[in-house]
Design a protein around this motif. Structure first.
Motif, PDB file in Angstrom:
ATOM      1  N   VAL A   8      31.817  30.803  30.867  1.00  0.00           N
ATOM      2  CA  VAL A   8      33.277  30.714  30.777  1.00  0.00           C
ATOM      3  C   VAL A   8      33.957  31.890  31.463  1.00  0.00           C
ATOM      4  CG1 VAL A   8      35.204  30.898  29.165  1.00  0.00           C
ATOM      5  CG2 VAL A   8      33.430  29.200  28.773  1.00  0.00           C
ATOM      6  N   GLN A   9      33.471  33.095  31.236  1.00  0.00           N
ATOM      7  CA  GLN A   9      34.105  34.278  31.829  1.00  0.00           C
ATOM      8  C   GLN A   9      34.106  34.195  33.348  1.00  0.00           C
ATOM      9  OE1 GLN A   9      35.614  36.773  30.249  1.00  0.00           O
ATOM     10  NE2 GLN A   9      35.039  36.300  28.137  1.00  0.00           N
ATOM     11  N   LEU A  10      32.958  33.836  33.939  1.00  0.00           N
ATOM     12  CA  LEU A  10      32.849  33.763  35.395  1.00  0.00           C
ATOM     13  C   LEU A  10      33.714  32.650  35.964  1.00  0.00           C
ATOM     14  CD1 LEU A  10      28.997  34.262  35.835  1.00  0.00           C
ATOM     15  CD2 LEU A  10      30.793  35.895  36.411  1.00  0.00           C
ATOM     16  N   VAL A  11      33.677  31.482  35.319  1.00  0.00           N
ATOM     17  CA  VAL A  11      34.459  30.343  35.790  1.00  0.00           C
ATOM     18  C   VAL A  11      35.947  30.652  35.740  1.00  0.00           C
ATOM     19  CG1 VAL A  11      35.123  27.975  35.248  1.00  0.00           C
ATOM     20  CG2 VAL A  11      32.712  28.629  35.227  1.00  0.00           C
ATOM     21  N   ALA A  12      36.399  31.198  34.628  1.00  0.00           N
ATOM     22  CA  ALA A  12      37.827  31.509  34.479  1.00  0.00           C
ATOM     23  C   ALA A  12      38.272  32.540  35.515  1.00  0.00           C
ATOM     24  CB  ALA A  12      38.098  32.021  33.063  1.00  0.00           C
ATOM     25  N   ARG A  13      37.447  33.535  35.759  1.00  0.00           N
ATOM     26  CA  ARG A  13      37.810  34.571  36.740  1.00  0.00           C
ATOM     27  C   ARG A  13      37.943  33.982  38.132  1.00  0.00           C
ATOM     28  NH1 ARG A  13      33.393  38.909  37.711  1.00  0.00           N
ATOM     29  NH2 ARG A  13      32.696  37.317  39.179  1.00  0.00           N
ATOM     30  N   SER A  14      37.005  33.125  38.522  1.00  0.00           N
ATOM     31  CA  SER A  14      37.059  32.550  39.868  1.00  0.00           C
ATOM     32  C   SER A  14      38.308  31.695  40.038  1.00  0.00           C
ATOM     33  CB  SER A  14      35.796  31.727  40.157  1.00  0.00           C
ATOM     34  OG  SER A  14      35.760  30.545  39.378  1.00  0.00           O
ATOM     35  N   TRP A  15      38.704  30.975  39.000  1.00  0.00           N
ATOM     36  CA  TRP A  15      39.910  30.150  39.100  1.00  0.00           C
ATOM     37  C   TRP A  15      41.170  31.009  39.139  1.00  0.00           C
ATOM     38  CZ3 TRP A  15      37.989  26.136  34.978  1.00  0.00           C
ATOM     39  CH2 TRP A  15      37.106  25.243  35.599  1.00  0.00           C
ATOM     40  N   ARG A  16      41.183  32.105  38.401  1.00  0.00           N
ATOM     41  CA  ARG A  16      42.340  32.998  38.479  1.00  0.00           C
ATOM     42  C   ARG A  16      42.460  33.603  39.875  1.00  0.00           C
ATOM     43  NH1 ARG A  16      40.375  34.573  33.466  1.00  0.00           N
ATOM     44  NH2 ARG A  16      39.658  36.593  34.249  1.00  0.00           N
ATOM     45  N   GLU A  17      41.322  33.985  40.459  1.00  0.00           N
ATOM     46  CA  GLU A  17      41.342  34.526  41.819  1.00  0.00           C
ATOM     47  C   GLU A  17      41.859  33.495  42.818  1.00  0.00           C
ATOM     48  OE1 GLU A  17      37.351  35.734  42.553  1.00  0.00           O
ATOM     49  OE2 GLU A  17      37.557  37.673  41.519  1.00  0.00           O
ATOM     50  N   ALA A  18      41.628  32.224  42.516  1.00  0.00           N
ATOM     51  CA  ALA A  18      42.069  31.149  43.404  1.00  0.00           C
ATOM     52  C   ALA A  18      43.510  30.719  43.127  1.00  0.00           C
ATOM     53  CB  ALA A  18      41.144  29.951  43.269  1.00  0.00           C
ATOM     54  N   GLY A  19      44.184  31.401  42.191  1.00  0.00           N
ATOM     55  CA  GLY A  19      45.603  31.133  41.967  1.00  0.00           C
ATOM     56  C   GLY A  19      45.992  30.568  40.625  1.00  0.00           C
ATOM     57  N   ARG A  20      45.022  30.125  39.812  1.00  0.00           N
ATOM     58  CA  ARG A  20      45.350  29.593  38.489  1.00  0.00           C
ATOM     59  C   ARG A  20      45.355  30.747  37.479  1.00  0.00           C
ATOM     60  NH1 ARG A  20      44.747  24.106  37.464  1.00  0.00           N
ATOM     61  NH2 ARG A  20      45.640  24.703  35.460  1.00  0.00           N
ATOM     62  N   THR A  21      46.352  31.607  37.591  1.00  0.00           N
ATOM     63  CA  THR A  21      46.389  32.843  36.808  1.00  0.00           C
ATOM     64  C   THR A  21      46.511  32.598  35.310  1.00  0.00           C
ATOM     65  OG1 THR A  21      48.780  32.977  37.204  1.00  0.00           O
ATOM     66  CG2 THR A  21      47.348  34.199  38.702  1.00  0.00           C
ATOM     67  N   GLU A  22      46.962  31.401  34.917  1.00  0.00           N
ATOM     68  CA  GLU A  22      47.121  31.112  33.494  1.00  0.00           C
ATOM     69  C   GLU A  22      45.798  30.766  32.818  1.00  0.00           C
ATOM     70  OE1 GLU A  22      47.216  26.964  35.253  1.00  0.00           O
ATOM     71  OE2 GLU A  22      47.577  29.038  35.872  1.00  0.00           O
ATOM     72  N   LEU A  23      44.753  30.556  33.612  1.00  0.00           N
ATOM     73  CA  LEU A  23      43.474  30.140  33.044  1.00  0.00           C
ATOM     74  C   LEU A  23      42.645  31.359  32.628  1.00  0.00           C
ATOM     75  CD1 LEU A  23      42.481  27.122  35.320  1.00  0.00           C
ATOM     76  CD2 LEU A  23      43.526  27.100  33.048  1.00  0.00           C
ATOM     77  N   THR A  24      43.052  31.958  31.543  1.00  0.00           N
ATOM     78  CA  THR A  24      42.287  33.059  30.978  1.00  0.00           C
ATOM     79  C   THR A  24      41.007  32.509  30.352  1.00  0.00           C
ATOM     80  OG1 THR A  24      43.337  32.838  28.817  1.00  0.00           O
ATOM     81  CG2 THR A  24      44.430  34.279  30.424  1.00  0.00           C
TER      82      THR A  24
END
Length: 320
Positions: A284-300
């Motif tokens: 979960v931590q890795l997946v959420a970080r990659s999505w935030r880097e890609a612009g989905r900043t709300e996906l903590t």
């Protein structure tokens, strides 16, 4: 030099290796970091041609010690998959060169052609993209290579599942019990094994999101032979975490509507979907970080955990 310049810079040995695989008179004129990946550093290399134009290549480099240990297998498999996919109609990059053991580069690396388009993980337009994803996956599963890739691997066990805090305990306990059972019998298919929105490139006209089309499928390092349900389950999990549990369930329907064939028994379908969802609990931590880097900043990480809980609960509720 800016932070971006430092991150984008290609290491000296790798730069020399790349240069040896360019056409006469070509040179690298620009490098850009590609964000959103988990396992490797990704860079787009803009190549100046001797005619005065440019073309792009993509460089994948494994740097993290955990992934470096696995790089020889992964890069060799990806190189084999890209070679196999050439001419099949599946929009995959073309292989340029691979150095899976870092014999020439600082780290294990793969050089490939660049495909137009970009991953799209926003909520807007998901109703258009899901059928496109399903049709593309059906096309991948239809491949019948002369030499099969290795059998699929699942590392998650009932004893390694990471149960997030505050979840529906009964649903998770029941889900974990599902994967204690032996895997169902299946008819093998050619699997991408990490087919999900982050590994699919789209061209989306700004004035017409409904006119979106797929331009490429990338990251073939985990190519395997196994049940179609496993690829469908993986994309379903990712859609559930990106857009809500309902989209995870919708993808399997779209796959069948596109002509794909899944396991006949509901219990067998549940096994693969639960297995993939529980596997995601460990990342979960890795997946959420990659999505935030890609612009989905709300996906903590917490938001992703809550969506995973909702999806696992929905899967178990559907069982009745």
């Amino acid at each position: 030099m800016t932070d971006h310049d430092e991150a984008a810079a290609v290491r000296p040995l790798t730069l020399a290796w790349v240069s040896r695989h360019l056409e006469a008179g070509e040179r690298i004129v620009r490098t850009d970091v590609l964000y959103g990946g988990i396992t490797a550093e990704m860079r787009r290399l803009t190549i100046g041609t001797r005619e005065g134009g440019t073309r792009d290549l993509v460089l994948r480099t494994f740097v993290d010690p955990f992934y470096v240990e696995r790089a020889e297998d992964w890069l060799s498999r990806e190189a084999g998959a890209l070679t196999l996919l050439a001419g099949t109609g599946v929009p995959a990059p073309g292989l340029v060169a691979v150095d899976p053991t870092a014999a020439h580069c600082e780290y294990p690396s793969l050089l490939m052609t660049h495909l137009a388009g970009r991953p799209v993980i926003d909520d807007a337009g998901v109703e258009t993209r899901v059928p496109l994803l399903a049709r593309q996956l059906v096309g991948i599963h239809a491949l019948r290579p002369a030499e099969r890739p290795r059998e699929y691997v699942t590392l998650t066990t009932a004893d390694t599942v990471v149960v997030p805090k505050g979840v529906h305990a009964a649903a998770w306990a029941a889900a974990i019990d599902v994967i204690r059972k032996p895997a169902p019998h299946y008819e093998g298919r050619f699997l991408h094994r990490d087919f999900q929105p982050g590994n699919v490139l789209f061209d989306v006209p700004p004035s017409s999101p409904a006119g979106a089309r797929i331009t490429g499928v990338v990251d073939w390092a985990a190519t395997s032979w196994g049940p179609a349900d496993l690829d469908v389950a993986h994309c379903s999990t990712n859609l559930a975490l990106l857009h809500g549990a309902g989209w995870g369930q919708r993808f399997a329907e779209a796959y069948e509507e596109a002509g794909g064939v899944l396991a006949g028994a509901a219990s067998e379908r549940l096994y693969w979907r639960v297995r993939d969802a529980l596997a995601c609990s460990e990342e979960v931590q890795l997946v959420a970080r990659s999505w935030r880097e890609a612009g989905r900043t709300e996906l903590t990480a917490r938001v992703v955990e809550e969506r995973l809980d909702a999806y696992v609960t929905a899967l178990m509720d559907a069982l009745g």
